[in-house]
Write a protein that holds these residues in place. Sequence first.
Motif, PDB file in Angstrom:
ATOM      1  N   VAL A 233      -0.974   4.118  43.566  1.00 14.75           N
ATOM      2  CA  VAL A 233      -0.185   2.901  43.705  1.00 14.75           C
ATOM      3  C   VAL A 233      -0.790   1.841  42.797  1.00 14.75           C
ATOM      4  CG1 VAL A 233       0.558   1.100  45.271  1.00 14.75           C
ATOM      5  CG2 VAL A 233       0.508   3.461  46.044  1.00 14.75           C
ATOM      6  N   ASN A 234      -0.047   1.546  41.775  1.00 18.45           N
ATOM      7  CA  ASN A 234      -0.506   0.546  40.829  1.00 18.45           C
ATOM      8  C   ASN A 234      -0.223  -0.831  41.410  1.00 18.45           C
ATOM      9  OD1 ASN A 234      -0.676  -1.322  38.787  1.00 18.45           O
ATOM     10  ND2 ASN A 234       0.110   0.074  37.222  1.00 18.45           N
ATOM     11  N   LYS A 235      -1.262  -1.562  41.665  1.00 15.29           N
ATOM     12  CA  LYS A 235      -1.114  -2.823  42.391  1.00 15.29           C
ATOM     13  C   LYS A 235      -0.348  -3.884  41.600  1.00 15.29           C
ATOM     14  CE  LYS A 235      -2.767  -2.098  46.434  1.00 15.29           C
ATOM     15  NZ  LYS A 235      -1.881  -2.186  47.591  1.00 15.29           N
ATOM     16  N   ASN A 236      -0.269  -3.693  40.273  1.00 20.80           N
ATOM     17  CA  ASN A 236       0.511  -4.661  39.504  1.00 20.80           C
ATOM     18  C   ASN A 236       2.000  -4.364  39.561  1.00 20.80           C
ATOM     19  OD1 ASN A 236      -1.586  -6.279  38.617  1.00 20.80           O
ATOM     20  ND2 ASN A 236      -2.109  -4.773  37.026  1.00 20.80           N
ATOM     21  N   VAL A 237       2.327  -3.143  39.962  1.00 25.01           N
ATOM     22  CA  VAL A 237       3.716  -2.727  39.970  1.00 25.01           C
ATOM     23  C   VAL A 237       4.241  -2.612  41.395  1.00 25.01           C
ATOM     24  CG1 VAL A 237       5.341  -0.935  39.228  1.00 25.01           C
ATOM     25  CG2 VAL A 237       3.343  -1.472  37.822  1.00 25.01           C
ATOM     26  N   TYR A 238       3.443  -1.962  42.261  1.00 21.45           N
ATOM     27  CA  TYR A 238       3.898  -1.721  43.626  1.00 21.45           C
ATOM     28  C   TYR A 238       3.168  -2.646  44.602  1.00 21.45           C
ATOM     29  CZ  TYR A 238       5.652   2.465  41.392  1.00 21.45           C
ATOM     30  OH  TYR A 238       6.292   3.328  40.555  1.00 21.45           O
ATOM     31  N   THR A 239       3.844  -2.950  45.699  1.00 18.99           N
ATOM     32  CA  THR A 239       3.249  -3.849  46.684  1.00 18.99           C
ATOM     33  C   THR A 239       2.395  -3.105  47.695  1.00 18.99           C
ATOM     34  OG1 THR A 239       5.087  -3.556  48.203  1.00 18.99           O
ATOM     35  CG2 THR A 239       5.285  -5.350  46.601  1.00 18.99           C
ATOM     36  N   GLY A 240       2.540  -1.771  47.759  1.00 19.91           N
ATOM     37  CA  GLY A 240       1.857  -1.001  48.788  1.00 19.91           C
ATOM     38  C   GLY A 240       2.751  -0.765  50.001  1.00 19.91           C
ATOM     39  N   ARG A 241       3.880  -1.472  50.062  1.00 17.32           N
ATOM     40  CA  ARG A 241       4.847  -1.228  51.139  1.00 17.32           C
ATOM     41  C   ARG A 241       5.912  -0.258  50.647  1.00 17.32           C
ATOM     42  NH1 ARG A 241       3.960  -6.929  51.950  1.00 17.32           N
ATOM     43  NH2 ARG A 241       5.543  -7.310  50.373  1.00 17.32           N
ATOM     44  N   TYR A 242       6.692   0.217  51.596  1.00 18.67           N
ATOM     45  CA  TYR A 242       7.757   1.157  51.245  1.00 18.67           C
ATOM     46  C   TYR A 242       9.097   0.643  51.737  1.00 18.67           C
ATOM     47  CZ  TYR A 242       4.196   4.452  49.897  1.00 18.67           C
ATOM     48  OH  TYR A 242       3.165   5.058  49.261  1.00 18.67           O
ATOM     49  N   ILE A 243      10.125   0.933  50.965  1.00 20.02           N
ATOM     50  CA  ILE A 243      11.489   0.588  51.378  1.00 20.02           C
ATOM     51  C   ILE A 243      12.147   1.869  51.885  1.00 20.02           C
ATOM     52  CG2 ILE A 243      13.747  -0.271  50.634  1.00 20.02           C
ATOM     53  CD1 ILE A 243      12.280  -1.714  48.350  1.00 20.02           C
ATOM     54  N   VAL A 244      12.554   1.827  53.140  1.00 18.09           N
ATOM     55  CA  VAL A 244      13.189   2.995  53.749  1.00 18.09           C
ATOM     56  C   VAL A 244      14.675   2.693  53.911  1.00 18.09           C
ATOM     57  CG1 VAL A 244      13.196   4.536  55.733  1.00 18.09           C
ATOM     58  CG2 VAL A 244      11.059   3.441  55.004  1.00 18.09           C
ATOM     59  N   THR A 245      15.514   3.559  53.354  1.00 17.87           N
ATOM     60  CA  THR A 245      16.967   3.361  53.470  1.00 17.87           C
ATOM     61  C   THR A 245      17.521   4.330  54.503  1.00 17.87           C
ATOM     62  OG1 THR A 245      16.990   2.829  51.125  1.00 17.87           O
ATOM     63  CG2 THR A 245      19.126   3.205  52.166  1.00 17.87           C
ATOM     64  N   PHE A 246      18.169   3.769  55.517  1.00 18.44           N
ATOM     65  CA  PHE A 246      18.737   4.595  56.578  1.00 18.44           C
ATOM     66  C   PHE A 246      20.196   4.901  56.287  1.00 18.44           C
ATOM     67  CE2 PHE A 246      15.656   1.763  58.779  1.00 18.44           C
ATOM     68  CZ  PHE A 246      14.731   2.733  59.103  1.00 18.44           C
ATOM     69  N   ARG A 247      20.658   6.006  56.875  1.00 20.42           N
ATOM     70  CA  ARG A 247      22.101   6.202  56.881  1.00 20.42           C
ATOM     71  C   ARG A 247      22.676   5.081  57.728  1.00 20.42           C
ATOM     72  NH1 ARG A 247      23.119  11.426  59.498  1.00 20.42           N
ATOM     73  NH2 ARG A 247      24.269  10.141  60.985  1.00 20.42           N
ATOM     74  N   GLN A 248      23.789   4.511  57.293  1.00 25.25           N
ATOM     75  CA  GLN A 248      24.283   3.284  57.927  1.00 25.25           C
ATOM     76  C   GLN A 248      24.518   3.443  59.422  1.00 25.25           C
ATOM     77  OE1 GLN A 248      24.403   0.380  56.152  1.00 25.25           O
ATOM     78  NE2 GLN A 248      24.750  -0.585  58.144  1.00 25.25           N
ATOM     79  N   ASP A 249      24.952   4.628  59.855  1.00 25.63           N
ATOM     80  CA  ASP A 249      25.268   4.806  61.272  1.00 25.63           C
ATOM     81  C   ASP A 249      24.091   5.365  62.060  1.00 25.63           C
ATOM     82  OD1 ASP A 249      25.281   7.205  59.983  1.00 25.63           O
ATOM     83  OD2 ASP A 249      27.101   7.965  60.903  1.00 25.63           O
ATOM     84  N   ALA A 250      22.906   5.431  61.449  1.00 26.45           N
ATOM     85  CA  ALA A 250      21.784   6.080  62.131  1.00 26.45           C
ATOM     86  C   ALA A 250      20.496   5.269  62.003  1.00 26.45           C
ATOM     87  CB  ALA A 250      21.593   7.485  61.580  1.00 26.45           C
ATOM     88  N   ILE A 251      20.639   3.941  62.047  1.00 29.47           N
ATOM     89  CA  ILE A 251      19.461   3.095  61.881  1.00 29.47           C
ATOM     90  C   ILE A 251      18.485   3.287  63.052  1.00 29.47           C
ATOM     91  CG2 ILE A 251      18.666   0.698  61.690  1.00 29.47           C
ATOM     92  CD1 ILE A 251      21.331   0.079  60.317  1.00 29.47           C
ATOM     93  N   GLN A 252      19.024   3.373  64.265  1.00 30.46           N
ATOM     94  CA  GLN A 252      18.170   3.533  65.450  1.00 30.46           C
ATOM     95  C   GLN A 252      17.408   4.857  65.391  1.00 30.46           C
ATOM     96  OE1 GLN A 252      17.633   1.104  67.406  1.00 30.46           O
ATOM     97  NE2 GLN A 252      19.260  -0.181  66.542  1.00 30.46           N
ATOM     98  N   ASP A 253      18.120   5.939  65.058  1.00 30.08           N
ATOM     99  CA  ASP A 253      17.471   7.253  64.937  1.00 30.08           C
ATOM    100  C   ASP A 253      16.378   7.200  63.882  1.00 30.08           C
ATOM    101  OD1 ASP A 253      19.214   8.183  66.766  1.00 30.08           O
ATOM    102  OD2 ASP A 253      20.455   9.347  65.363  1.00 30.08           O
ATOM    103  N   GLY A 254      16.689   6.556  62.800  1.00 28.04           N
ATOM    104  CA  GLY A 254      15.742   6.457  61.688  1.00 28.04           C
ATOM    105  C   GLY A 254      14.499   5.699  62.108  1.00 28.04           C
ATOM    106  N   MET A 255      14.688   4.632  62.858  1.00 32.17           N
ATOM    107  CA  MET A 255      13.541   3.840  63.310  1.00 32.17           C
ATOM    108  C   MET A 255      12.673   4.645  64.259  1.00 32.17           C
ATOM    109  SD  MET A 255      13.167   1.095  61.779  1.00 32.17           S
ATOM    110  CE  MET A 255      11.841   0.492  62.817  1.00 32.17           C
ATOM    111  N   ARG A 256      13.325   5.443  65.124  1.00 31.11           N
ATOM    112  CA  ARG A 256      12.549   6.293  66.054  1.00 31.11           C
ATOM    113  C   ARG A 256      11.692   7.283  65.279  1.00 31.11           C
ATOM    114  NH1 ARG A 256      16.598   5.842  69.791  1.00 31.11           N
ATOM    115  NH2 ARG A 256      17.866   7.450  68.821  1.00 31.11           N
TER     116      ARG A 256
END
Lengths: 79, 443
Positions: free
Chosen positions: B8-31
């Motif tokens: 993880v290049n600290k100048n490029v990435y923040t160290g966090r991740y972006i997780v994209t859920f299927r629109q109708d399955a946000i709760q399942d995804g969070m679990r």
Amino acid sequence: METKDVIITVDGKHLDRIEQVADDLRKSGFIVKDVHKIIGIITGKVTTTMRPKIANIDGIVTVEEKQNAKVPPPDSEIQ
Amino acid sequence: MNPLIGDVNKNVYTGRYIVTFRQDAIQDGMRLLNNLTGVKNIPTTSDFIEGNWNIDQVKSAKGAVYEKLGVAVIEADEQQMMQLQMANEDEKTSIIAYEPELMMHAIEDLNPIELNNGNDANIPLSYIKGCRDEIDSLYQRLVSGDLNISTTDQQVMEVYEDTSMETWGLQATNVNNSQYSGRGIRVAVLDTGFDFSHPDFRGRRIESQSFVSGETVQDVHGHGTHCIGTACGARSNTGQRYGVAYESEIYVGKVLGNSGNGDDMGVLAGIEWALSNNCHIISMSLGPAVPICTTTIAYEQVGQRALQQGGLIIAAAGNTANRGRGNFSCVGRPANSKSIMAVAALNNRLQAASFSPRSGNNEGGEIDIAAPGVRIFSSWTLPNRYKIIDGTSMATPHVSGIAALFAEAYQARGYQLWQLLSSNARRLSLPNLDVGAGIVQAP
């Protein structure tokens, strides 16, 4: 007396009272053709001398002169 | 290298991740996230009153869930993300993607002009930037064919031709590969009317209204029937497809008389009628005969009010240019309103048509998108039945029909529809002054 076809744009706040704006216009000597409630436009005729007066009526954004629209004759290659 | 598990290049990435859920399955995804990564108690956007974000709370909770976007941003290490990836490969359900969050920076000039010490002539930077812009512009004109100088470096020219299956316009806009037909979408075409006896439209649902005094909607001119054919038609008697949204509901507003003439009064009445009938798309292949570059407040307001009500107005830019003589004219009214989509015409080599005008300097006077508009085959009044003609009038119904396909595919309306048309347009190697976002593409 010379009259002109004009298009009057009514402001957003007066859209639900557009009939009232049309009445105010009539009282000022404006000949209303159409009142379009959805798009907030009133069309009609006005004499050149009356035009400055109607521009000051409450709810009116602007008064603009009508333009013609057209397409070329049917036998024209570019349409 | 998988960026998820790479350094993880600290100048490029923040160290966090972006997780994209299927629109109708946000709760399942969070679990799934909770179970595997141990990331718990992540606040969701609905925890905050609108506009009242508490960024400290988000940071201390190591992330946030953006419910409306169907996206979460979480702090997790690579080990945790790898577990998540493996688990999701088994289930292939609730999570569409996980990507490292990027650092964002203000955009700067990526090609700054650096003056070396030899700048003895004391040339102002603005002058040099001007020269650079001029060279860029020259390059663009050469590539686009505006300047007739042969280059060996030109791209291979794309050429489309009508086939027995479909017109070149439908091929170039990818309509022939679309699964959509505009079903359930209402398309209003404000023009010279429609030839109701045309056999290609038998069985279609057609609503109509004349705004020309003393004339019925029946088209005597031909222009309206041609435009409706491209936007809403289907196939010719030989089986060649020429229409885009062949299952759309057709609303014919006759605002131009049989002579081809009309005025703002009729056009505005037609727009009002189309909106009162909940039309989703309003196609207007009309304008003044001479270039009128000035915008009107009326059409700008009308375009905005239409968009707010879920109606998109699409208009022809006009045929007032004569590019061969260096006359680029301007986008005519009503297309030159910001809230009305202005359409330019392309020929079958995807070059700007000679008559297609260029964006002007006035606000709203921009070309927004381009579509096929030279040698366009479509329906015409009987007994001719069909005709091949040119014009931004012919380009416009291509965009309107394709807008109906997007409206059907995404249930999008108004501004959303505009956005979909623009973002999905295919970019061309031409100045955006001439073609806007590029050539419209079907979903």
